[in-house]
Motif scaffolding. Structure first.
Motif, PDB file in Angstrom:
ATOM      1  N   ASP A 112      -5.226   9.578  -7.199  1.00  0.00           N
ATOM      2  CA  ASP A 112      -4.966   9.258  -5.795  1.00  0.00           C
ATOM      3  C   ASP A 112      -4.308  10.495  -5.193  1.00  0.00           C
ATOM      4  O   ASP A 112      -3.185  10.842  -5.546  1.00  0.00           O
ATOM      5  N   SER A 115      -4.839  11.855   0.489  1.00  0.00           N
ATOM      6  CA  SER A 115      -4.214  10.705   1.162  1.00  0.00           C
ATOM      7  C   SER A 115      -3.357  10.998   2.398  1.00  0.00           C
ATOM      8  O   SER A 115      -2.157  10.721   2.399  1.00  0.00           O
ATOM      9  N   ASN A 117      -1.699  10.734   6.208  1.00  0.00           N
ATOM     10  CA  ASN A 117      -1.372   9.728   7.193  1.00  0.00           C
ATOM     11  C   ASN A 117      -2.196  10.064   8.443  1.00  0.00           C
ATOM     12  O   ASN A 117      -2.008  11.115   9.053  1.00  0.00           O
ATOM     13  N   TYR A 152      -6.434   7.775  -0.591  1.00  0.00           N
ATOM     14  CA  TYR A 152      -5.815   6.561  -0.070  1.00  0.00           C
ATOM     15  C   TYR A 152      -5.254   6.871   1.311  1.00  0.00           C
ATOM     16  O   TYR A 152      -4.077   7.179   1.469  1.00  0.00           O
ATOM     17  N   TYR A 301       4.549   0.032   3.411  1.00  0.00           N
ATOM     18  CA  TYR A 301       3.839   0.990   2.551  1.00  0.00           C
ATOM     19  C   TYR A 301       3.817   0.493   1.100  1.00  0.00           C
ATOM     20  O   TYR A 301       2.762   0.453   0.458  1.00  0.00           O
ATOM     21  N   ASP A 305       0.774  -0.691  -1.449  1.00  0.00           N
ATOM     22  CA  ASP A 305       0.546   0.010  -2.715  1.00  0.00           C
ATOM     23  C   ASP A 305       0.477  -0.975  -3.891  1.00  0.00           C
ATOM     24  O   ASP A 305      -0.269  -0.763  -4.842  1.00  0.00           O
ATOM     25  N   TYR A 323      -0.832   9.442  -9.144  1.00  0.00           N
ATOM     26  CA  TYR A 323      -0.563   9.604  -7.719  1.00  0.00           C
ATOM     27  C   TYR A 323       0.035  10.989  -7.486  1.00  0.00           C
ATOM     28  O   TYR A 323       1.056  11.321  -8.078  1.00  0.00           O
ATOM     29  N   THR A 325       1.830  13.209  -4.893  1.00  0.00           N
ATOM     30  CA  THR A 325       2.495  13.314  -3.579  1.00  0.00           C
ATOM     31  C   THR A 325       3.702  14.230  -3.693  1.00  0.00           C
ATOM     32  O   THR A 325       4.092  14.615  -4.781  1.00  0.00           O
ATOM     33  N   GLN A 329       8.661  11.180  -2.495  1.00  0.00           N
ATOM     34  CA  GLN A 329       8.218   9.816  -2.811  1.00  0.00           C
ATOM     35  C   GLN A 329       8.534   9.377  -4.245  1.00  0.00           C
ATOM     36  O   GLN A 329       8.009   8.365  -4.716  1.00  0.00           O
ATOM     37  N   PHE A 333       7.600   5.552  -5.957  1.00  0.00           N
ATOM     38  CA  PHE A 333       6.747   5.272  -7.118  1.00  0.00           C
ATOM     39  C   PHE A 333       7.527   4.667  -8.281  1.00  0.00           C
ATOM     40  O   PHE A 333       6.978   3.872  -9.035  1.00  0.00           O
TER      41      PHE A 333
END
Ligand code: ARG
Length: 557
Positions: A112, A115, A117, A152, A301, A305, A323, A325, A329, A333
């Motif tokens: 992922d 992704s 926004n 995503y 959010y 998820d 994932y 990012t 974050q 997670f």
């Protein structure tokens, strides 16, 4: 060929519980041999001095074709290899197909990444998630996994309430149709600014989002239209970056399962009430609580998820989900994985967050339309101009100029992201990275064209290759080629392409040194053939390596 294993195997005298392979190291300087076995750690067990142990071991060595001599210096047992035989063995058995590893047994890995926004233009941080994710996807594939690339998209949430609110207040549908994403971005930025002095706007945006969640007849079609416009723009950017996703289902898609998830969380007694909101408590896990539903019943959010990962598991039965990012974050997670674990899903163990440090531009170097957060498209345009600049005096016969400029621009950006240890912050080095000199991507691409050009010029001969001409640089390349699959493995295992970048750069530097000091096509059939065999194997390693670190190869530049 596993050289350490070979050396270890040559020592007939064995010691219980000791695997020589684990102790053998590469020598730092050539006069100390190629590999060395330090005997200090053995002294305690054997109750003998390191020198004496080295002598004992040395007397038991069976030389064979690959070891030329051994020497003892101060408790080190140094091995000098027969470079001719080793080079011949490694180079003539090298096959690019052997770099395709089978470790993964076709297990399914979902990645992922990318992704974005959709309420905002893609900013330069997206370059990091996209390139790190893509590099991981390529590494996993190379190691024999079945990879799915998932984007995503962030296409849900209050921010879309803000955009629609902004449109209603200061714009119009026609304006959106005419100016597309630019209009949407403008509404969003203005809404955020005006919200500072007019806090009631926050509620207004939340109310609109509530209407989106309730699929309101008037608002929902506007929302869908907005998403389509922004998604089209984002997809275009990913195309420019050379990344193809298998799937763009994002937060909106997975929100359809939210109510089912809420019921499940309720049944499993995981939800608590806190001032009308629903939260999950993590006090026994040393984490702050997570809000799962807001007062007005809208999802967050993390809620989406949870629903996404469960749905993805049902669909793909993945062996791993990753994932990618930024480090901001990490908590998100941790909470997500904990929730999945608390819900009783075993696959929580197969969820992994791969965070990365920030990427930034040096102040004032690249002007951006958005001031504060540099927009990706501006960075790409800047890179393209710079790339065109450095190739302006070059002539091309095979490649066309535009193609070269594109590939150079992308290589510079991707390399600047991947060469830095993943977790560290990095600043894009605008001055230095566009140059054929120094440790830059164009330098690497240029080295590759050199290899290709040698191979084009070479005329095959029937003579046997003579490896006696290999100097230290050539032999160092032989070892790097031999080692290349373990570098691929290590980069994947650490989820860190900087390992791969460093090795590729070292190989390019070593080759250029060799190239300056010795003629490759030297007029002698046998030695030329040996060197060309080396060049071919090196080219093949770099071809795979460049692909893995998202740098395109060129035939000439
Ligand atoms: N859209 C998020 C952002 O821009 C990243 C999404 C990462 N993936 C996920 N499944 N949460 O920060």
């Amino acid at each position: 060929m596993n050289i350490k294993k070979l050396i270890a195997g040559s020592i007939s005298k064995k010691i219980d519980g000791i695997n020589y392979e684990d102790i053998i190291i590469e020598s730092i300087s050539h006069d100390k041999g190629d590999y060395s076995l330090p005997c200090f750690s053995l002294a305690k067990t054997l109750k003998k001095s390191p020198v004496q142990i080295a002598e004992d071991l040395a007397s038991s060595i069976e030389m064979g074709p690959y070891i030329e001599k051994v020497e003892i210096i101060n408790g080190y047992l140094n091995f000098f290899l027969n470079k001719i035989n080793i080079s011949k063995e490694i180079i003539e058995n090298f096959n690019i197909k052997n770099l395709k590893l089978k470790d993964g047994n076709k297990k399914t890995v979902l990645i992922d990444y990318g992704s974005p926004n959709l309420a905002k233009y893609l900013h330069i941080g997206h370059l990091k998630t996209t390139i790190i994710g893509e590099c991981l996807a390529r590494l996993f594939t190379q190691c024999g996994y079945n990879v799915k690339r998932l984007n995503y998209v962030g296409d849900y949430g209050t921010q879309f309430g803000k955009i629609i609110g902004g449109m209603i207040k200061w714009g119009s549908l026609d304006d959106v149709k005419e100016r597309g994403n630019d209009a949407l971005q403008e509404y969003y930025v203005r809404f955020n600014q005006e919200e500072i002095d007019n806090p009631e706007l926050s509620q207004y945006a939340r109310d609109i989002f509530k209407k989106i969640e309730d699929k309101d007849k008037e608002i929902y079609p506007i929302y869908e239209m907005i998403i389509n416009i922004a998604l089209k723009d984002a997809k275009h950017m990913f195309e420019i970056l050379g990344v193809k996703f298998d799937d763009y289902r994002g937060e909106m898609y997975y929100s359809q399962y939210v109510s089912k998830i809420i019921n499940e969380l309720n049944d499993k007694k995981l939800l608590l009430n806190s001032e009308d909101a629903k939260i999950i408590d993590f006090s026994s896990d040393n984490l702050p609580p997570a809000v799962i539903l807001k007062k007005d019943g809208t999802s967050l959010y993390i809620t989406r998820d949870i629903s996404a990962v469960i749905s993805r598991y049902e669909e793909y039965k993945f062996d791993k989900i990753i994932y990618v990012t930024d480090i901001a974050q990490i908590l998100h997670f941790k909470q997500l994985i904990k929730i999945i674990e608390k819900m009783g899903y075993k696959f929580s163990q197969d969820m992994e967050h791969v965070p990365y440090g920030r990427f930034s531009l040096p102040d004032g170097k690249i002007s951006s339309r958005k001031g504060k957060q540099a927009v990706l498209v501006d960075l790409l345009n800047y890179a393209l101009n710079k790339a065109n600049d450095i190739i302006k005096d070059r002539k091309f016969e095979i490649e066309d100029r535009e193609n070269v400029a594109n590939k150079v621009a992308r290589a510079v950006l991707n390399y600047s992201v991947l060469k830095v240890e993943r977790i560290k912050d990095c600043v894009f080095d605008v001055e230095k990275s566009f140059s054929f000199e120094g440790e830059t991507a164009p330098y690497m691409q240029y080295t590759y064209t050199r290899l290709e050009s040698i191979l084009r010029k070479y005329e095959t001969s029937e003579d046997k290759a003579d490896y006696s001409c290999f100097n230290d640089d050539a032999f160092s390349l032989v070892k790097d080629i031999n080692d290349f699959s373990s570098i691929i493995r290590l980069s994947l295992e650490k989820r860190d392409a900087s390992i791969m970048c460093k090795r590729i750069m070292d190989m390019c530097k070593t080759f250029n040194k060799m190239y300056t000091n010795c003629k490759i096509l030297d007029g002698n059939h046998a030695t030329t053939k040996a060197k060309v065999n080396l060049v071919r194997a090196l080219r093949d390693c770099l071809k795979v390596g460049f692909y893995l670190i998202c740098i395109d190869t060129l035939q000439e530049m």
